[in-house]
Design an enzyme around this catalytic site. Structure first.
Site, PDB file in Angstrom:
ATOM      1  CE1 TYR A   1      30.317 147.152   8.131  1.00  0.00           C
ATOM      2  CE2 TYR A   1      32.696 146.887   7.970  1.00  0.00           C
ATOM      3  CZ  TYR A   1      31.566 147.653   7.809  1.00  0.00           C
ATOM      4  OH  TYR A   1      31.687 148.925   7.301  1.00  0.00           O
TER       5      TYR A   1
ATOM      6  CB  SER B   1      34.143 149.537   3.824  1.00  0.00           C
ATOM      7  OG  SER B   1      35.264 149.463   4.672  1.00  0.00           O
TER       8      SER B   1
ATOM      9  CE  LYS C   1      29.561 148.498   4.626  1.00  0.00           C
ATOM     10  NZ  LYS C   1      28.354 149.287   4.349  1.00  0.00           N
TER      11      LYS C   1
END
Ligand code: UFG
Length: 351
Positions: free
Chosen positions: A162, A137, A166
């Protein structure tokens, strides 16, 4: 971009293949001639997606799709899938993805996203499968010093668990290659995927109140929410609202097919931004969606949301040059297809 599968990677295992980006990628892989092994625990996806995929691609292609309801953290079950299907490459989407929830439940996010990836990599290694495309991301760029972002732009500290998952999974996969140069790793950094398949059969169906702008706008347009909350109009942007690089999920899915074709037989770690290279503001998105839906969409301006940045958009030239891929659809296409899915499926995949 090659349309036919590379013979050496023609059977691909997709984790999280029933999710929003996963399902669109499965469609593009089947249409490009791949055999697809879809692994999903259905914890945040509907099994109906599989029928919808079959409807889109037709009988011949649907016969090249196999589904296993397996949690990738269950190493024994995942190993059985590898034994039975002998995939040549993996595209790894599976993971929890709600930013706000990750702040409240860091252990769940670290254990699911990191644990799932570690078990996947162990099973891959044990089965001599070392080609992996990871769903990363633009969040790894944090609050950027300058835009557009290139793959050489610095990674910055994430602002939520989160984002850290990544960030860390990119590191884990890179370290794997350092330890064993047979690994063939592609990190795809997505900007903001929206839209839906033009058939209206698959799209984004978040559980509960949507965290992301476009699903919230779509649910407001269909009458499930009263009003869109615009998180801040005092950013240093032309209209004061946040700017993001929205990319049509079908373009994004095609980026994975291009990456697979490109990576066949390579060794190393390569990073590609997948974006359009164009930023749109929150107000521009609401306006484009109103146009697509043929109705006004009410909104109110609220304070900024914690952790949000003013703007980011991609320099997507590396993917164009090396993968031969570039986004073809614009914001109007994205809103049209998102509205098409939402209006045909007002309650998502639920009846
Ligand atoms: N926004 C609103 N109202 C909403 C939701 C969002 O005004 O109800 C605004 C945000 O402030 C931001 C823009 O709309 O300016 C886009 O917000 P999203 O939540 O749709 O997307 P983000 O850019 O915050 O997050 C997305 C992905 C994350 C990923 C991140 C990387 O959802 O998974 O990009 O930058 F980590």
């Amino acid at each position: 971009m090659s349309d036919s599968p590379s013979p050496s990677l023609s059977r691909v295992l997709v984790t999280g293949g029933c999710g929003f980006i996963g399902s669109h990628t499965v469609v593009e892989l089947l249409e490009a001639g791949y055999e697809v092994v879809c692994v999903d625990d259905l914890s945040n996806a509907s099994p109906k997606v599989l029928d919808r995929i079959a409807q889109i691609v037709g009988d011949e292609a649907a016969r090249r799709l196999r589904f296993f309801k397996v949690d990738i953290s269950d190493e024994a079950a995942l190993a059985e899938v590898f034994d039975e299907t002998t995939p040549k490459a993996v595209i790894h989407f599976a993971g929890f993805k709600a930013v706000g929830e990750s702040v409240a439940k860091p252990l769940a996010y670290y254990s699911n996203n990191l644990g799932g990836t570690l078990s996947l990599c162990r099973v891959m290694d044990a089965h001599d499968v070392r080609a992996i495309v990871f769903s990363s991301s633009s969040t790894v760029y944090g609050d950027p010093d300058e835009v557009p972002l290139t793959e050489a732009s610095p990674k910055k500290p994430a602002t939520n668990p989160y984002g850290w998952t990544k960030w860390m999974i990119e590191q884990i996969l890179s370290d794997l290659w350092v330890a064993d140069s047979r690994w063939d790793v592609v990190l795809l950094r997505y900007f903001n995927p929206i839209g839906a398949h033009p058939s209206g059969l698959i799209g984004e169906d978040p559980k509960g109140i949507p965290n992301n702008l476009v699903p919230y706008v779509a649910q407001t347009a269909v009458g499930r929410r009263d009003v869109v909350h615009v998180y801040g109009n005092d950013y240093p942007t032309p209209d004061g609202t946040g700017i993001r690089d929205y990319i049509h999920v079908v373009d994004l899915a095609k980026g994975h097919v291009a990456a697979l074709a490109w990576m066949a037989g390579r060794e190393g770690v390569e990073i590609f931004n997948l974006g359009t290279g164009k930023g749109s503001s929150v107000l521009e998105v609401i306006s484009a969606f109103s146009e697509a839906a043929g109705k006004d969409i009410p909104f109110v301006v609220d304070p900024r949301r914690a952790g949000d940045i003013a703007q980011n958009w991609a320099d997507a030239s590396k993917a164009a040059e090396q993968l031969g891929w570039k986004a073809e659809l614009d914001l109007a296409d994205m809103c049209r297809d998102s509205w098409n899915f939402q209006s045909q499926n007002p309650n998502g995949y639920e009846a």
